[in-house]
Design a protein around this motif. Sequence first.
Motif, short mmCIF file in Angstrom:
data_model
loop_
_atom_site.label_atom_id
_atom_site.label_comp_id
_atom_site.label_asym_id
_atom_site.label_seq_id
_atom_site.Cartn_x
_atom_site.Cartn_y
_atom_site.Cartn_z
N GLU A 23 22.23 -27.15 -52.15
CA GLU A 23 23.18 -26.98 -50.82
C GLU A 23 22.85 -28.19 -50.08
N ALA A 24 21.58 -28.70 -49.86
CA ALA A 24 21.51 -29.95 -48.98
C ALA A 24 22.28 -31.21 -49.84
N TYR A 25 22.01 -31.30 -51.11
CA TYR A 25 22.74 -32.30 -51.76
C TYR A 25 24.26 -32.26 -51.79
N GLU A 26 24.82 -31.07 -51.84
CA GLU A 26 26.30 -30.78 -51.85
C GLU A 26 26.74 -31.24 -50.33
N ASN A 27 25.99 -30.72 -49.37
CA ASN A 27 26.44 -31.08 -47.84
C ASN A 27 26.48 -32.52 -47.81
N SER A 28 25.41 -33.35 -48.34
CA SER A 28 25.05 -34.71 -48.03
C SER A 28 26.42 -35.51 -48.91
N ARG A 29 26.55 -35.05 -49.90
CA ARG A 29 27.74 -35.60 -50.59
C ARG A 29 28.80 -35.28 -49.92
N LEU A 30 29.37 -34.40 -49.53
CA LEU A 30 30.66 -33.90 -48.66
C LEU A 30 30.66 -35.01 -47.50
N TYR A 31 29.67 -35.01 -46.62
CA TYR A 31 29.45 -35.96 -45.33
C TYR A 31 29.70 -37.58 -45.75
N LYS A 32 29.02 -37.81 -47.22
CA LYS A 32 29.56 -39.32 -47.37
C LYS A 32 30.86 -39.47 -47.79
N GLU A 33 31.40 -38.46 -48.44
CA GLU A 33 32.86 -38.53 -48.81
C GLU A 33 33.76 -38.65 -47.40
N LYS A 34 33.44 -37.94 -46.46
CA LYS A 34 34.44 -38.05 -45.16
C LYS A 34 33.94 -39.38 -44.64
N MET A 35 32.90 -39.86 -44.48
CA MET A 35 32.62 -40.81 -43.96
C MET A 35 33.06 -42.37 -44.49
#
Length: 116
Positions: A23-35
């Motif tokens: 879940e942490a990996y997925e949240n990190s990936r989503l955050y990087k895509e938004k940034m």
Amino acid sequence: MGFEKAEAERRLQLQELESLRLEAYENSRLYKEKMKVIHDQHIKRKEFQPGDLVLLYNFRLRLMPGKLRSRWEGPYKVERAEPYGVFYLSHPSSSELIKVNGHRLKMVRRRRKTRS
């Protein structure tokens, strides 16, 4: 009996830890895509056509003192544009072409005429 219960509990803890990690990996990936989307919106595309007047960034100015001196030279005229941001410039006082990277260029601003 106690070992089997402890083993089952430990496996449950490891599964829970693994799901939290994923879940942490997925949240990190989503955050990087938004940034990345936000960052890419603020990038100004530099597109120069032959005939445009541009200024050339002088990155060797640090060898010469003078903090009020401009780091931009020119204006130069774009003679030819090649793929991958390669531009050939000519200076009005000379006939030779200078080959430069597009990251070192910026468009010359036209001054607006003020009414007096």
